[in-house]
Scaffold this motif. Sequence first.
Motif, short mmCIF file in Angstrom:
data_model
loop_
_atom_site.label_atom_id
_atom_site.label_comp_id
_atom_site.label_asym_id
_atom_site.label_seq_id
_atom_site.Cartn_x
_atom_site.Cartn_y
_atom_site.Cartn_z
N GLU A 1 0.63 -1.23 -0.12
CA GLU A 1 0.01 0.13 -0.25
C GLU A 1 1.03 1.23 0.19
O GLU A 1 0.60 2.29 0.84
CB GLU A 1 -0.95 -0.06 1.09
N GLY A 2 1.76 1.35 -0.97
CA GLY A 2 2.61 2.48 -1.19
C GLY A 2 3.76 2.53 -0.39
O GLY A 2 4.93 3.67 -0.33
N PHE A 3 4.05 1.79 0.43
CA PHE A 3 5.39 1.60 1.37
C PHE A 3 6.42 0.86 0.58
O PHE A 3 5.81 -0.13 -0.25
CB PHE A 3 4.85 0.94 2.67
N GLU A 4 7.52 1.06 0.84
CA GLU A 4 8.64 0.30 0.02
C GLU A 4 8.90 -1.09 0.82
O GLU A 4 8.48 -0.98 2.12
CB GLU A 4 9.98 0.90 0.38
N ARG B 1 20.39 -2.81 2.33
CA ARG B 1 19.15 -3.48 1.81
C ARG B 1 18.67 -2.50 0.46
O ARG B 1 18.66 -1.33 0.61
CB ARG B 1 17.92 -3.60 2.84
N ARG B 2 18.20 -3.28 -0.38
CA ARG B 2 17.41 -2.47 -1.56
C ARG B 2 15.99 -2.47 -1.25
O ARG B 2 15.28 -3.67 -1.07
CB ARG B 2 17.74 -3.26 -2.78
N PHE B 3 15.23 -1.45 -1.23
CA PHE B 3 14.03 -1.28 -1.16
C PHE B 3 13.10 -1.11 -2.47
O PHE B 3 13.61 -0.33 -3.21
CB PHE B 3 13.68 -0.05 -0.20
N TYR B 4 12.08 -1.51 -2.71
CA TYR B 4 11.42 -1.54 -3.76
C TYR B 4 10.02 -0.94 -3.45
O TYR B 4 9.49 -1.40 -2.74
CB TYR B 4 11.34 -3.00 -4.32
N GLN B 5 9.56 -0.45 -4.62
CA GLN B 5 8.13 0.29 -4.60
C GLN B 5 7.49 0.17 -6.03
O GLN B 5 8.30 0.73 -6.86
CB GLN B 5 8.03 1.68 -3.98
#
Length: 107
Positions: free
Chosen positions: A20-23, A69-73
């Motif tokens: 819901e819009g968070f990474e 860490r790699r964050f995705y959205q």
Amino acid sequence: MTERVTQPTLDVLEALLGAEGFELHGWAIIKGTGRAGPTVYKILERLSGAGLLAGRWEELGPDDNRPRRRFYQLTPTGIAHARQLLAERRPKTAARWSPRPGGEAHA
């Protein structure tokens, strides 16, 4: 990207929509989908290459003793594409991600 839409791809898209819009970082997606790391990371790479996913590397402080860490959205285009694919291929779960009249999704 739509030429190769597998069940693992749908699982990853569903997990990203569920944020819901968070990474989400890769490990969270792996845990949430129950899919193997190499499978998930190949999907994330394909989604990123198609412009459906944005990613960023975490910034660590000098005292942090762990890998970044790699964050995705999902991008706005990615959100629309994911909703469409899930509506076509998983209609029972896609209802959770359909837009409300104000443009917001509900879960």
